[in-house]
Design a protein around this motif. Structure first.
Motif, PDB file in Angstrom:
ATOM      1  N   ASN A 148       0.813  -1.206   0.000  1.00 28.26           N
ATOM      2  CA  ASN A 148       0.000   0.000   0.000  1.00 28.26           C
ATOM      3  C   ASN A 148       0.853   1.266   0.000  1.00 28.26           C
ATOM      4  N   ARG A 149       2.022   1.204   0.659  1.00 32.04           N
ATOM      5  CA  ARG A 149       2.900   2.380   0.733  1.00 32.04           C
ATOM      6  C   ARG A 149       3.959   2.378  -0.362  1.00 32.04           C
ATOM      7  N   GLY A 150       4.008   1.322  -1.145  1.00 29.10           N
ATOM      8  CA  GLY A 150       4.864   1.313  -2.318  1.00 29.10           C
ATOM      9  C   GLY A 150       6.302   0.907  -2.060  1.00 29.10           C
ATOM     10  N   TYR A 151       7.114   1.094  -3.102  1.00 31.49           N
ATOM     11  CA  TYR A 151       8.517   0.715  -3.060  1.00 31.49           C
ATOM     12  C   TYR A 151       9.359   1.784  -2.369  1.00 31.49           C
ATOM     13  N   HIS A 152      10.450   1.321  -1.762  1.00 31.45           N
ATOM     14  CA  HIS A 152      11.450   2.229  -1.204  1.00 31.45           C
ATOM     15  C   HIS A 152      12.707   2.131  -2.052  1.00 31.45           C
ATOM     16  N   GLY A 153      13.248   3.302  -2.436  1.00 34.15           N
ATOM     17  CA  GLY A 153      14.437   3.337  -3.270  1.00 34.15           C
ATOM     18  C   GLY A 153      15.691   3.588  -2.469  1.00 34.15           C
ATOM     19  N   ALA A 154      16.464   4.598  -2.890  1.00 37.20           N
ATOM     20  CA  ALA A 154      17.739   4.876  -2.235  1.00 37.20           C
ATOM     21  C   ALA A 154      17.750   6.223  -1.529  1.00 37.20           C
ATOM     22  N   ASP A 155      16.640   6.965  -1.578  1.00 34.65           N
ATOM     23  CA  ASP A 155      16.598   8.297  -0.984  1.00 34.65           C
ATOM     24  C   ASP A 155      15.273   8.463  -0.247  1.00 34.65           C
ATOM     25  N   TYR A 156      15.053   9.649   0.318  1.00 30.92           N
ATOM     26  CA  TYR A 156      13.874   9.881   1.139  1.00 30.92           C
ATOM     27  C   TYR A 156      12.602  10.057   0.317  1.00 30.92           C
ATOM     28  N   ASP A 157      12.728  10.403  -0.958  1.00 30.47           N
ATOM     29  CA  ASP A 157      11.560  10.665  -1.793  1.00 30.47           C
ATOM     30  C   ASP A 157      11.043   9.346  -2.389  1.00 30.47           C
ATOM     31  N   ARG A 158      10.148   8.693  -1.656  1.00 27.28           N
ATOM     32  CA  ARG A 158       9.616   7.408  -2.106  1.00 27.28           C
ATOM     33  C   ARG A 158       8.698   7.568  -3.317  1.00 27.28           C
ATOM     34  N   SER A 159       8.061   8.732  -3.445  1.00 28.77           N
ATOM     35  CA  SER A 159       7.132   8.937  -4.564  1.00 28.77           C
ATOM     36  C   SER A 159       7.865   8.860  -5.898  1.00 28.77           C
ATOM     37  N   GLU A 160       9.107   9.326  -5.939  1.00 27.67           N
ATOM     38  CA  GLU A 160       9.879   9.280  -7.177  1.00 27.67           C
ATOM     39  C   GLU A 160      10.144   7.827  -7.599  1.00 27.67           C
ATOM     40  N   THR A 161      10.480   6.985  -6.641  1.00 26.67           N
ATOM     41  CA  THR A 161      10.712   5.569  -6.935  1.00 26.67           C
ATOM     42  C   THR A 161       9.459   4.925  -7.488  1.00 26.67           C
ATOM     43  N   ASN A 162       8.325   5.274  -6.931  1.00 25.28           N
ATOM     44  CA  ASN A 162       7.073   4.646  -7.352  1.00 25.28           C
ATOM     45  C   ASN A 162       6.533   5.204  -8.661  1.00 25.28           C
ATOM     46  N   ARG A 163       6.886   6.425  -8.990  1.00 26.39           N
ATOM     47  CA  ARG A 163       6.564   6.924 -10.329  1.00 26.39           C
ATOM     48  C   ARG A 163       7.394   6.196 -11.385  1.00 26.39           C
TER      49      ARG A 163
END
Length: 436
Positions: A148-163
């Motif tokens: 539900n909260r999506g993927y986590h990438g390498a930085d604090y901006d999770r929305s960018e990873t999920n886009r």
């Protein structure tokens, strides 16, 4: 060292080629013992020996690029100080071959107590980046249901990873120099890995990225949310996960607030547990996210063109590839940043990353089919990474050759898995149990 490498493996290099050497330069040293580094990153002697072989094959015509994108908090100046860069330039010049050493990253961070307090922009790849979109079934993320909260990438901006990974599109931003290269020589350090089980040829491709927040490392939350960040719905999953997600998104992105709050991370570790004792951040065998990213990156390396398009997905069209794994002094336990040393005494050489990783895992005492990035690699259908199965892999050691399934027990150097993987990837068959 040079004499230990089989000359035949370098037959893929032709005069006039651009040859990419990709070591493991993840960090300048051990996370907790910073003066120790020889079992954390690829040893200088390995890179130098490979460089000499490549220069011979180029016959005075071509180009060599030694290249990596370390973890963003690494100090490249401290890292590169371990290596004889001046000597590399001298022997390349004597061979009439151009040599470059490049840090691929677009940013370098300063951290305090694992909190980012300052960010520096870097030039990155001088030839720019290539953005590749693996659409739908061409990606290993196709059909994967993120939490539900999506993927986590390498930085604090999770929305960018999920886009970048929205269920249909899967974007990767990688080095154009790497994609333009004629031959890719992968030079990983053999270690355990807290998220992927082991880090070897397949995992080492994280370093070809110029921007790492496009890389999903885990899916946020515990099992009840459909995530693989935590293995169970405990207090860490229910409280720590959402709390840290909020702080990263709304507080820690401000450098001033990050500096003020960094001392409190010690209190957080006391409350929720240290990462060396508590499973978090997808650091366990149930991580169902990172293997997909790893295999996608290998597809990008094999098949991408400099403009981001993809060649026809058959192995005959794949980039020429050599893998030489530094397993002389390997790492076990809390890899990749905080392993303990293991004297294995091996260099592993081959021309396919899936076969090499399967062999390396077996020599560590692990079952390759219990490590998702390896087992799933045999199953890739679109843009395949191999055209064989595990039973087809054969190993040559000295004068002997045998199927990997019949690996002699005396050749195995058992390694301790990271604790989130312990009891889940070791070989169980008695025929391969190490002898007392």
């Amino acid at each position: 060292m040079e004499a230990l490498l089989p000359e035949s493996v370098f037959n893929l290099v032709k005069p006039g080629d651009t040859v990419i050497l990709k070591p493991n330069w993840v960090m300048e040293g051990h996370k907790y013992r910073p003066d120790e580094w020889e079992y954390v990153i690829t040893h200088p002697a390995v890179i130098t020996a490979v460089l000499r072989h490549v220069l011979k094959r180029l016959c005075g015509s071509g180009r060599v690029v030694i290249i990596d994108g370390p973890t963003t908090e690494a100090s490249f100046s401290k890292l590169i100080a371990h290596y004889p860069v001046s000597m590399w330039h001298e022997i390349a010049k004597a061979s009439h071959v151009t040599l470059e050493v490049i840090d691929l990253r677009e940013h370098e961070w300063e951290t305090r107590n694992d909190i980012i307090v300052k960010r520096h922009e870097l030039p990155g790849d001088p030839r720019g980046k290539t953005e590749v979109n693996l659409r739908d079934a061409s990606s290993e993320f196709w059909g994967h249901q993120k939490s539900n909260r999506g993927y986590h990438g390498a930085d604090y901006d999770r929305s960018e990873t999920n886009r970048a990974h929205d269920g249909h599109h899967n974007l990767y931003r990688v080095s154009r120099t790497v994609i333009e290269g004629d031959v890719f020589i992968n030079l990983p350090k053999l270690k355990t890995h807290r998220k992927a089980g082991i880090t070897c040829c397949l995992k080492n491709l994280v370093g070809i990225n110029t921007y790492k927040n496009y890389l999903p490392h885990h899916s946020e939350g515990g099992p009840s949310e459909g995530g693989d960040q935590f293995p169970v719905d405990n207090v860490n999953a229910r409280i720590e996960g959402p709390l840290m997600a909020f702080l990263k998104r709304h507080v820690l992105r401000n450098p001033l607030l990050a500096r003020l709050l960094s001392p409190f991370n010690t209190l957080g570790k006391q409350i929720f547990g240290d990462t060396r004792q508590v499973v978090r951040s997808g650091n366990w065998y149930g991580n169902d996210t990172i293997w997909r990213m790893i295999l996608d990156l290998n597809k990008v390396l094999f098949y991408a063109n400099p403009d981001g398009s993809l060649r026809e997905g058959t192995l005959v069209n794949a980039k020429r590839y050599i893998g030489i794994v530094d397993g002389i002094l390997a790492g076990e336990g809390h890899g990749p940043l905080a392993p303990d040393p293991v004297e294995m005494g091996y260099l592993f050489c081959g021309t396919n990353p899936v076969a090499i990783d399967a062999v390396c895992a077996s020599f560590m005492g692990f079952d390759p089919l219990k490590i998702p990035s390896i087992s799933r690699a045999f199953q890739v259908s679109q843009y395949p990474l191999c055209d064989f199965n595990l039973d087809d892999v054969r190993v040559t050691v000295g004068e002997g050759e045998f199927p990997l399934a019949n690996l002699p027990a005396e050749l195995i150097v058992p390694c301790e898995p990271q604790f989130g993987w312990k009891g889940h990837i070791e070989r169980q068959d008695e025929a391969h149990a190490p002898q007392d």
